[in-house]
Design a protein around this motif. Sequence first.
Motif, PDB file in Angstrom:
ATOM      1  N   TYR A   1     -16.962   1.626   6.499  1.00 45.92           N
ATOM      2  CA  TYR A   1     -15.702   2.368   6.502  1.00 45.92           C
ATOM      3  C   TYR A   1     -14.570   1.505   5.951  1.00 45.92           C
ATOM      4  CZ  TYR A   1     -17.647   6.184   9.333  1.00 45.92           C
ATOM      5  OH  TYR A   1     -18.377   7.252   9.790  1.00 45.92           O
TER       6      TYR A   1
ATOM      7  N   ARG B   1     -21.336   0.598  10.529  1.00 46.58           N
ATOM      8  CA  ARG B   1     -20.402   1.640  10.145  1.00 46.58           C
ATOM      9  C   ARG B   1     -19.002   1.092   9.915  1.00 46.58           C
ATOM     10  NH1 ARG B   1     -19.379   6.413  14.321  1.00 46.58           N
ATOM     11  NH2 ARG B   1     -18.238   4.711  15.329  1.00 46.58           N
TER      12      ARG B   1
ATOM     13  N   GLU C   1     -13.564   8.224  10.800  1.00 48.68           N
ATOM     14  CA  GLU C   1     -13.888   8.170  12.219  1.00 48.68           C
ATOM     15  C   GLU C   1     -13.718   9.527  12.886  1.00 48.68           C
ATOM     16  OE1 GLU C   1     -15.218   5.948  13.975  1.00 48.68           O
ATOM     17  OE2 GLU C   1     -14.994   4.041  12.916  1.00 48.68           O
TER      18      GLU C   1
ATOM     19  N   GLY D   1     -19.579  12.145  10.290  1.00 47.09           N
ATOM     20  CA  GLY D   1     -19.400  10.955   9.482  1.00 47.09           C
ATOM     21  C   GLY D   1     -19.582  11.186   7.989  1.00 47.09           C
TER      22      GLY D   1
END
Length: 429
Positions: A265, A261, A344, A349
């Motif tokens: 991101y 993740r 976040e 998400g």
Amino acid sequence: MDTTGGFDNARTEIDDATDGAVEDQVFDLGGDERRMHVRAYNHWVSLLHGAPFPAIDRLDPDSITDFGPHSVLLDFGHGIEDPTIAFLGAALRLECGLDAAIRRVAEVPSRSLLSRLTDHYLQIIANRAPIGFEAEFVGNSGCTTLYRGILMPFSSNGVDIDFIYGVINWKVMADADTQATLTAELDAAVRTAPTTNDIPVWADGPSAGLDDRDEDDAEVENENEDPDRMMPPAPTGALGDRLAMARESAAQVRGADARGRAALYRALGRAHDFALAADADEAAYRALLDDALITAQARAPMTPIVKLVFGAEYDKTRLAEYAAVLSHARRHAVAAAGLGAFLEGFAGGIKAIVAAERAARRPAPRPDLYARAAAELRTLPVLATVPIGAGDGEFVVLVARAGRDGTLDIVQRIDQPALVETVVKRAAA
């Protein structure tokens, strides 16, 4: 768990092996690393000489400079419960931090790379054929290690499997702190580096001779290129630098070098920053699109952004999701360098953001014409009251025949709901 496969059709299965233990896609150790276990298998085949298993006296792992340092030889002469380690390659020993004192499988540390090999040896006994496997695990160092290996049976009598030879190759990924440090240093370097559109080519440097290639040679190279990794080079300049940064982060996600993740991101955050910079320099952005042969469409303004960053040949579903994330960020005026924190803090998400953005794009529901028409009819004055029984509905349709002296003779009442609804809508139009 690891993914394993037999070798009845060994070359095909080695080349096409998949890893169910790794999310989204099989990792790629790289060209030579991927082929090491194929070379090991070919060596095993070369020792068969018509027997079901190669003779152990034909194997000399200490003399194999190619994959010998990455190998281990297990001896089942004293039983299969706890085989002896007859040979342990130097590279594998060093990676696991083991000394020469280790003699048995029971002594292998449970979260070491060597355990990835020794955990599979019973499958060789059961299948009586080589087995290949690949996966990832987090070792005692706390770093994620990607590995690919093969176990191959050997025999001292030509019938029984009493030796197993394993070969493994691996790649250790950078931990999160190291990756964050590298990312911060790259960001700082790009921000402070001077920009220029005229970069000299070294006469004897890495670019030497590139301009002298035949066009046919260049076309052949392009045809052999992996289409999933083909991206046009970004020009220099402020916008080109931002695109290069975004592509660097996207490449980590695509290549699974920093899968997870945080890496995704970071890549989306840089894509968002690039989109904001493109808004401020439309001419440079159009030039990038033209160079990449990407067409911008007003109905999907973020699709060209993600194509530039992740590659036009990237998975279409992923591109659509990433474009939705960037569109949502624009809708909510997320500032530069702020998308990571925004993601976040968003419950659910990326999936939730994609769902929210798609819901926002849906057209507003059409007004309920019947409800509007019924409300309008309720305000009209009553023309006449006829005691014939209204039924259960609020509105009814009456069929009348024109009588004498301007009167109406009611001859039928219609109780069909669909027809009543249609008439009510027409009456209020």
